[in-house]
Design an enzyme around this catalytic site. Structure first.
Site, PDB file in Angstrom:
ATOM      1  N   ARG A   1     -10.951  -0.231  14.669  1.00 43.90           N
ATOM      2  CA  ARG A   1     -11.341   0.941  13.552  1.00 43.90           C
ATOM      3  C   ARG A   1     -12.371   0.741  12.405  1.00 43.90           C
ATOM      4  O   ARG A   1     -13.378   0.616  12.955  1.00 43.90           O
ATOM      5  CB  ARG A   1      -9.832   0.686  13.120  1.00 43.90           C
ATOM      6  CG  ARG A   1      -8.994   1.837  13.882  1.00 43.90           C
ATOM      7  CD  ARG A   1      -7.281   2.361  13.180  1.00 43.90           C
ATOM      8  NE  ARG A   1      -7.302   0.558  11.857  1.00 43.90           N
ATOM      9  CZ  ARG A   1      -5.760   1.122  11.437  1.00 43.90           C
ATOM     10  NH1 ARG A   1      -4.709   2.005  11.147  1.00 43.90           N
ATOM     11  NH2 ARG A   1      -5.618  -0.242  10.647  1.00 43.90           N
TER      12      ARG A   1
ATOM     13  N   LYS B   1       0.316  -1.335  -0.508  1.00 45.15           N
ATOM     14  CA  LYS B   1      -0.366  -0.143  -0.307  1.00 45.15           C
ATOM     15  C   LYS B   1       1.292   1.524   0.201  1.00 45.15           C
ATOM     16  O   LYS B   1       2.229   1.401   0.357  1.00 45.15           O
ATOM     17  CB  LYS B   1      -1.039  -0.167   1.278  1.00 45.15           C
ATOM     18  CG  LYS B   1      -0.423   0.095   2.402  1.00 45.15           C
ATOM     19  CD  LYS B   1      -1.357  -0.465   3.266  1.00 45.15           C
ATOM     20  CE  LYS B   1      -0.621  -0.318   5.217  1.00 45.15           C
ATOM     21  NZ  LYS B   1      -1.354  -0.875   6.215  1.00 45.15           N
TER      22      LYS B   1
ATOM     23  N   MET C   1      13.468  24.998   4.214  1.00 50.28           N
ATOM     24  CA  MET C   1      12.735  24.228   3.290  1.00 50.28           C
ATOM     25  C   MET C   1      13.530  23.173   2.664  1.00 50.28           C
ATOM     26  O   MET C   1      13.100  22.309   2.285  1.00 50.28           O
ATOM     27  CB  MET C   1      11.948  25.605   2.149  1.00 50.28           C
ATOM     28  CG  MET C   1      10.681  25.477   2.184  1.00 50.28           C
ATOM     29  SD  MET C   1       9.432  26.272   1.512  1.00 50.28           S
ATOM     30  CE  MET C   1       8.942  26.858   2.460  1.00 50.28           C
TER      31      MET C   1
ATOM     32  N   TYR D   1      17.846  29.409  10.264  1.00 51.84           N
ATOM     33  CA  TYR D   1      17.086  29.900  11.038  1.00 51.84           C
ATOM     34  C   TYR D   1      17.283  30.322  12.124  1.00 51.84           C
ATOM     35  O   TYR D   1      17.952  29.411  13.061  1.00 51.84           O
ATOM     36  CB  TYR D   1      16.318  30.100  10.672  1.00 51.84           C
ATOM     37  CG  TYR D   1      15.918  30.129   8.832  1.00 51.84           C
ATOM     38  CD1 TYR D   1      15.375  31.684   8.617  1.00 51.84           C
ATOM     39  CD2 TYR D   1      15.388  29.206   8.373  1.00 51.84           C
ATOM     40  CE1 TYR D   1      15.003  31.495   7.495  1.00 51.84           C
ATOM     41  CE2 TYR D   1      15.206  29.555   6.853  1.00 51.84           C
ATOM     42  CZ  TYR D   1      14.914  31.276   6.465  1.00 51.84           C
ATOM     43  OH  TYR D   1      14.751  31.286   5.472  1.00 51.84           O
TER      44      TYR D   1
END
Ligand SMILES: *Cc1c(COP(=O)(O)O)cnc(C)c1O
Length: 373
Positions: A131, A35, A311, A263
């Site tokens: 579930r 999956k 990023m 940062y």
């Protein structure tokens, strides 16, 4: 689609094949769980290789994943663990070559109404995961429904374990086995010759009493030990991770003593350091949580992340590379996962720094998959 990423995900299909062949020794009918793009390893390529090793059944999540797998040329039996979600899925199931898990009356009713010929399904039981699935109390009503609806043809019965990877979870697992076996017996006594499957990787490796006609194995196939970090860790040997991930070095410079980096200046050099700026960041699913915590592997040398992961960039202290008599330059590849020698970053380690599990590391880094080796 344009790729914004410079990172490369390498998949060793031989390692996958070896893991599959090792796992086959643990119980009858190992069904590879592929999956979510084979846990990030690549649906079609993984299935194709495992078919060559003799696999003739595969489990994916959604029905559209099963249809994709069929389109990729897979000729085996394909199981959808999540079953149909909408009318498109009902259409996809009409071909009759996908076996969906079904765990609710609504789904059964919708299937009975939409299909034109009897559909093979796997009846999913909730034995403790809470579930999806029919509960033990619903079994009599389920059998009544099946008798009245010959369009639904139960060929398998399934359930999923909640704590099979936890050494102190035996009581819960034991109760799940008991509930499952009684539900399977009820179906069989009513004339439905279902093939039972309950075990995941952890249960296949460790809980012989969970072994049924078939076992659904995911994480171990990709080379991870489901018991990593527990007292059962040593019970599993010989699995090899199949995924390695690299990113390019964009820049190398000296970070003088007392200077902060990235940062927030969360890292300040305690002495002159050599740092490399690497072309990977949280946009590539390399978690910002690895800031000042994780390591990369350059040519066998462990190099720590310094400062915050950005990023599309992450800085590492490569002073140790020079100390080991090696050199690093712009354009070199550095391993975020795997890599050579003593510096090899294991999926378990990366997951630990990331405060998550190997499953998530594979799935999210695998989204950057661009090339296969
Ligand atoms: C993902 C999944 C598996 C495989 O679990 P692993 O722990 O990766 O072996 C088996 N069964 C179901 C229903 C699943 O969703």
């Amino acid at each position: 689609m344009i790729s914004y990423s410079k990172i490369k995900v390498h998949i060793d299909l031989d390692a996958l094949a070896d893991n599959y062949n090792l796992l086959k020794k643990f119980g009858p009918e190992i069904i590879p769980v592929i999956k979510s793009d084979a846990y990030g390893h690549g649906l079609g390529r993984v299935a194709g290789r495992l078919e060559k090793e003799g696999a003739d059944k595969f489990a994916v999540g959604f029905v559209h994943e099963a249809a994709d797998l069929r389109d990729s040329g897979c000729s085996g039996t394909i199981i959808s663990l999540l079953g149909p979600q909408d009318a498109d899925d009902h259409e996809r199931l009409k071909k009759g070559d996908i076996i969906p898990f079904v765990g609710h009356f609504d789904t059964l009713r919708a299937l009975a109404a939409s299909q034109e010929k009897p559909l093979d399904v796997s009846i999913k039981f909730d034995t403790g995961m809470s579930r999806l699935g029919f509960t033990q109390a619903q079994v009599p009503e389920l059998i009544e429904f099946l008798r009245a609806n010959p369009m639904i043809n139960p060929v398998m019965a399934s359930s999923h374990l909640a704590v099979a990877d936890e050494p102190d979870g035996s009581e819960i697992t034991g109760s799940q086995i008991e509930v499952f076996k009684s539900a399977v017996s009820a179906l069989r006594e009513s004339g439905y010759a279902v093939r039972a499957n309950l075990a995941n990787s952890a249960a296949t490796l460790e809980h012989k009493d969970c072994l049924c006609d078939m076992q659904r194995v995911g994480i171990a196939l990709y080379g991870c030990n489901p018991f990593a970090g527990t007292s059962w860790e040593k019970h599993v040997e010989g699995l090899r991770p199949a995924m390695e991930v690299t990113a390019p070095v964009m820049h190398v410079h000296t970070l003088g003593k007392g200077r902060g980096i990235s940062y927030g200046h969360t890292y300040v050099a305690d002495r002159d350091r050599t740092v490399a700026v690497v072309g990977v960041g949280y946009a590539d699913c390399y978690s910002r949580g690895l800031s000042n915590t994780g390591h990369m592997n350059f040519d066998g040398v462990r190099v720590p992340i310094v400062g915050r992961v950005c990023m599309q960039m992450t800085c590492v202290d490569v002073s140790g590379v020079e100390a080991a008599g090696k050199s690093i330059k712009v354009g070199d590849e550095i391993h975020l996962l795997g890599g050579p020698g003593q510096g090899k970053i294991t999926p378990e380690e990366l997951a630990g720094w990331w405060k998550t599990i190997t499953y998530e590391v594979f799935c999210v880094l695998g989204m950057n998959r661009r090339i296969y080796i």
